[in-house]
Design a protein around this motif. Structure first.
Motif, PDB file in Angstrom:
ATOM      1  N   PRO A  89     -12.957   1.988 -55.866  1.00  0.00           N
ATOM      2  CA  PRO A  89     -12.913   0.991 -54.801  1.00  0.00           C
ATOM      3  C   PRO A  89     -11.641   0.145 -54.833  1.00  0.00           C
ATOM      4  O   PRO A  89     -11.240  -0.416 -53.816  1.00  0.00           O
ATOM      5  N   ASP A  90     -10.986   0.084 -55.987  1.00  0.00           N
ATOM      6  CA  ASP A  90      -9.758  -0.703 -56.091  1.00  0.00           C
ATOM      7  C   ASP A  90      -8.585  -0.068 -55.349  1.00  0.00           C
ATOM      8  O   ASP A  90      -7.555  -0.708 -55.165  1.00  0.00           O
ATOM      9  N   ASP A  91      -8.763   1.168 -54.898  1.00  0.00           N
ATOM     10  CA  ASP A  91      -7.715   1.818 -54.110  1.00  0.00           C
ATOM     11  C   ASP A  91      -7.782   1.429 -52.625  1.00  0.00           C
ATOM     12  O   ASP A  91      -6.891   1.762 -51.854  1.00  0.00           O
ATOM     13  N   ALA A  92      -8.840   0.732 -52.236  1.00  0.00           N
ATOM     14  CA  ALA A  92      -8.967   0.274 -50.843  1.00  0.00           C
ATOM     15  C   ALA A  92      -7.929  -0.809 -50.581  1.00  0.00           C
ATOM     16  O   ALA A  92      -7.604  -1.604 -51.456  1.00  0.00           O
ATOM     17  N   GLU A  93      -7.398  -0.823 -49.381  1.00  0.00           N
ATOM     18  CA  GLU A  93      -6.382  -1.804 -49.004  1.00  0.00           C
ATOM     19  C   GLU A  93      -6.749  -2.446 -47.674  1.00  0.00           C
ATOM     20  O   GLU A  93      -7.331  -1.795 -46.803  1.00  0.00           O
ATOM     21  N   ALA A  94      -6.384  -3.707 -47.537  1.00  0.00           N
ATOM     22  CA  ALA A  94      -6.622  -4.405 -46.274  1.00  0.00           C
ATOM     23  C   ALA A  94      -5.821  -3.723 -45.172  1.00  0.00           C
ATOM     24  O   ALA A  94      -4.642  -3.425 -45.347  1.00  0.00           O
ATOM     25  N   ARG A  95      -6.491  -3.477 -44.067  1.00  0.00           N
ATOM     26  CA  ARG A  95      -5.827  -2.845 -42.925  1.00  0.00           C
ATOM     27  C   ARG A  95      -5.237  -3.938 -42.032  1.00  0.00           C
ATOM     28  O   ARG A  95      -5.684  -5.076 -42.040  1.00  0.00           O
ATOM     29  N   PRO A  96      -4.229  -3.577 -41.243  1.00  0.00           N
ATOM     30  CA  PRO A  96      -3.612  -4.567 -40.352  1.00  0.00           C
ATOM     31  C   PRO A  96      -4.614  -5.102 -39.325  1.00  0.00           C
ATOM     32  O   PRO A  96      -5.548  -4.403 -38.917  1.00  0.00           O
ATOM     33  N   VAL A  97      -4.392  -6.327 -38.915  1.00  0.00           N
ATOM     34  CA  VAL A  97      -5.256  -6.969 -37.922  1.00  0.00           C
ATOM     35  C   VAL A  97      -5.342  -6.110 -36.667  1.00  0.00           C
ATOM     36  O   VAL A  97      -6.421  -5.942 -36.093  1.00  0.00           O
TER      37      VAL A  97
END
Length: 74
Positions: free
Chosen positions: A58-66
């Motif tokens: 799960p630490d590979d998840a990244e916030a996506r752009p707005v």
């Protein structure tokens, strides 16, 4: 590295600020920005959950752009 607890804490702080702005004569632009940040946080939590369920880190998840998360259908 951001944990689920960190994200939930950020969500709680944003919701608190949003409620303060809503109950007063808050800045409309700031409320919109808070809504965008909340959408990103919730999306990141969903990504982390999906990665966990798929046996991935799960630490590979990244916030996506707005621009991406604002286009999702509820």
């Amino acid at each position: 590295m951001t944990s689920d607890a960190d994200i939930l804490s950020q969500i709680k702080a944003l919701v608190h600020e949003e409620h303060q702005l809503t109950s007063g004569t808050g800045n409309h632009e700031r409320r919109l920005h808070i809504e965008e940040q909340l959408d990103q946080c919730w999306d990141l939590l969903r990504q982390r959950q999906a990665r966990r369920e798929a046996g991935q880190d799960p630490d590979d998840a990244e916030a996506r752009p707005v621009s991406e998360v604002e286009g999702y259908l509820q």
